[in-house]
Design a protein around this motif. Structure first.
Motif, PDB file in Angstrom:
ATOM      1  N   PHE A  69       9.495   0.274 -13.839  1.00  0.00           N
ATOM      2  CA  PHE A  69      10.706  -0.885 -12.944  1.00  0.00           C
ATOM      3  C   PHE A  69      10.454  -2.583 -12.722  1.00  0.00           C
ATOM      4  O   PHE A  69       9.118  -2.241 -12.028  1.00  0.00           O
ATOM      5  N   VAL A  70      11.342  -2.955 -12.096  1.00  0.00           N
ATOM      6  CA  VAL A  70      11.010  -4.391 -11.304  1.00  0.00           C
ATOM      7  C   VAL A  70      11.901  -4.484 -10.305  1.00  0.00           C
ATOM      8  O   VAL A  70      13.297  -3.916 -10.770  1.00  0.00           O
ATOM      9  N   PRO A  71      11.416  -4.605  -9.402  1.00  0.00           N
ATOM     10  CA  PRO A  71      11.742  -4.960  -8.220  1.00  0.00           C
ATOM     11  C   PRO A  71      12.901  -5.704  -8.235  1.00  0.00           C
ATOM     12  O   PRO A  71      12.930  -6.834  -8.729  1.00  0.00           O
ATOM     13  N   GLN A  72      13.802  -5.357  -7.419  1.00  0.00           N
ATOM     14  CA  GLN A  72      15.350  -5.999  -7.970  1.00  0.00           C
ATOM     15  C   GLN A  72      16.158  -5.939  -6.267  1.00  0.00           C
ATOM     16  O   GLN A  72      16.089  -5.610  -5.436  1.00  0.00           O
ATOM     17  N   PRO A  73      16.289  -7.238  -5.910  1.00  0.00           N
ATOM     18  CA  PRO A  73      16.579  -8.041  -4.487  1.00  0.00           C
ATOM     19  C   PRO A  73      17.807  -7.051  -4.949  1.00  0.00           C
ATOM     20  O   PRO A  73      19.364  -7.770  -4.789  1.00  0.00           O
ATOM     21  N   ALA A  76      18.011  -0.875  -4.938  1.00  0.00           N
ATOM     22  CA  ALA A  76      17.489   0.475  -4.501  1.00  0.00           C
ATOM     23  C   ALA A  76      16.377   0.314  -4.160  1.00  0.00           C
ATOM     24  O   ALA A  76      15.408  -0.108  -5.674  1.00  0.00           O
ATOM     25  N   THR A  77      15.404   0.520  -3.381  1.00  0.00           N
ATOM     26  CA  THR A  77      14.459   0.418  -3.650  1.00  0.00           C
ATOM     27  C   THR A  77      13.338   1.623  -4.456  1.00  0.00           C
ATOM     28  O   THR A  77      13.569   3.035  -3.924  1.00  0.00           O
ATOM     29  N   ARG A  78      12.811   1.526  -5.130  1.00  0.00           N
ATOM     30  CA  ARG A  78      12.003   2.853  -6.031  1.00  0.00           C
ATOM     31  C   ARG A  78      10.440   2.616  -6.057  1.00  0.00           C
ATOM     32  O   ARG A  78       9.598   1.874  -5.526  1.00  0.00           O
ATOM     33  N   TRP A  79      10.055   3.513  -5.691  1.00  0.00           N
ATOM     34  CA  TRP A  79       7.994   3.718  -5.552  1.00  0.00           C
ATOM     35  C   TRP A  79       8.208   4.311  -6.550  1.00  0.00           C
ATOM     36  O   TRP A  79       8.143   5.422  -7.058  1.00  0.00           O
TER      37      TRP A  79
END
Length: 335
Positions: A69-73, A76-79
């Motif tokens: 995934f790519v962090p999305q400002p 939701a925080t993915r880990w």
């Protein structure tokens, strides 16, 4: 740093922060999962044991794959755990600290805390004595000695230590000897995973901070830890070399520490009988060894009470620990 080397195949280093690297929220592919690397490790270990692949090349392996995934400002925080994150973090530390990550660890942690049995081997494939041997069962059923190798020379796995020195490190970290209070608080700011099935599989319980897991306890509290996969392989070897041909333990203290470590591993994998058995045997050590052993036994006790609060054997083991503590003066902490 990440922006310059993390690109292509959907990877976007401009969207990844240092915090993302340390708390495993970058979404980067784990280079260890690359099929070619897996084939080398599992089927061609002997030919690959003196590997010297630079961290940059391993990051390039990761970026050949699409990110998870790519962090999305604002999203939701993915880990998802990825060893690639630590390769990049090590490179950033070298740029910021003006030295190799190995030297930074050696001077700022190992030397500062006086860790006598912790070191950073680097590309040296040979362990200093005394050490134990580790073995890999090959596809044809033969046993291959994998002790001597330089595969784990990068920032995601390139430090070795004894259980006792690891405990000293964690006590110093929690006691304020390594980091200012504000940075220690930052480490403990954890990520709540989403309910995505992949996130649940990666982190079934607890939350994750900057290189720390926060695991809930059945009593309502929690503890901080970080797992690793090498404990079972190497600790069983400690027990083997600490026992003579006639069954007499040559190094009972080392064997007892190893059994407690195996007990923790067993508890975390759901084998309560193995965990209790290892812990009970370890606590039969000479009474003079008990103060030092209790430092490791406490971790096993916490795991058992957290995971098996209703099991009578778990409660019995806890009571045994408490009985020993009432009769043994606690060891002096190093801070």
């Amino acid at each position: 740093m990440a922006a310059g080397v993390v690109k292509g195949n959907g990877n976007d280093g401009t969207r990844i922060t240092v915090r993302d690297l340390l708390r495993q929220t970058s979404g980067l592919y784990d280079y260890i999962d690359d099929p070619e690397i897996q084939d080398r490790l599992i089927n061609h270990f002997d030919e690959s044991r003196y590997d010297t692949t630079p961290a940059a090349d391993l990051v390039a392996v990761a970026t050949k794959h699409h990110p998870l995934f790519v962090p999305q400002p604002g999203g939701a925080t993915r880990w998802a755990y990825s060893n690639t994150n630590y390769l990049l973090a090590g490179t950033i530390a070298e740029k910021a600290g003006g030295a190799s990550w190995q030297d930074l660890v050696a001077h700022r942690i190992v030397a500062k805390l006086g860790l006598r049995n912790a070191s950073v081997p680097g590309l040296d494939p040979f362990l200093p004595d005394p050490h134990v041997n580790a073995y890999l069962t090959t596809a044809d059923g033969k046993r291959l000695d994998v002790t001597d190798h330089s595969l784990q020379h990068t920032a995601d796995s390139g430090v070795m230590s004894t259980t006792a020195d690891l405990n000293t490190f964690f006590r110093a970290l929690a006691g304020g000897r390594l980091l200012p209070a504000a940075q220690w608080r930052e480490m403990r700011q954890t990520v709540e995973r989403t309910d995505d099935p992949e996130d649940v599989a990666e982190m079934p319980e607890g939350t994750y901070g900057l290189g720390l897991r926060r695991i809930p306890l059945s009593c309502g509290g929690f503890h901080y830890t970080h797992e690793g996969d090498g404990a079972d392989v190497n600790t069983r070897s400690v027990i083997r070399i600490s026992t003579g041909p006639d069954g007499t333990e040559i190094s009972p203290m080392r064997a007892a520490e190893a059994r407690l470590t195996l007990g923790v591993t067993a508890a975390r994998t759901g084998d309560i009988e193995e965990a209790i058995g290892m812990g009970t045997t370890a606590l039969e050590a000479d009474r003079k060894s008990l103060p030092s052993l209790l430092l490791v036994a406490d971790e096993l006790d916490e795991e058992l009470r957290s995971r098996y609060p209703r099991e009578p054997s778990s409660r019995d083991f806890h009571e045994r620990i408490m009985t020993i503590k009432r009769g043994v003066a606690p060891p002096e902490l190093p801070f």
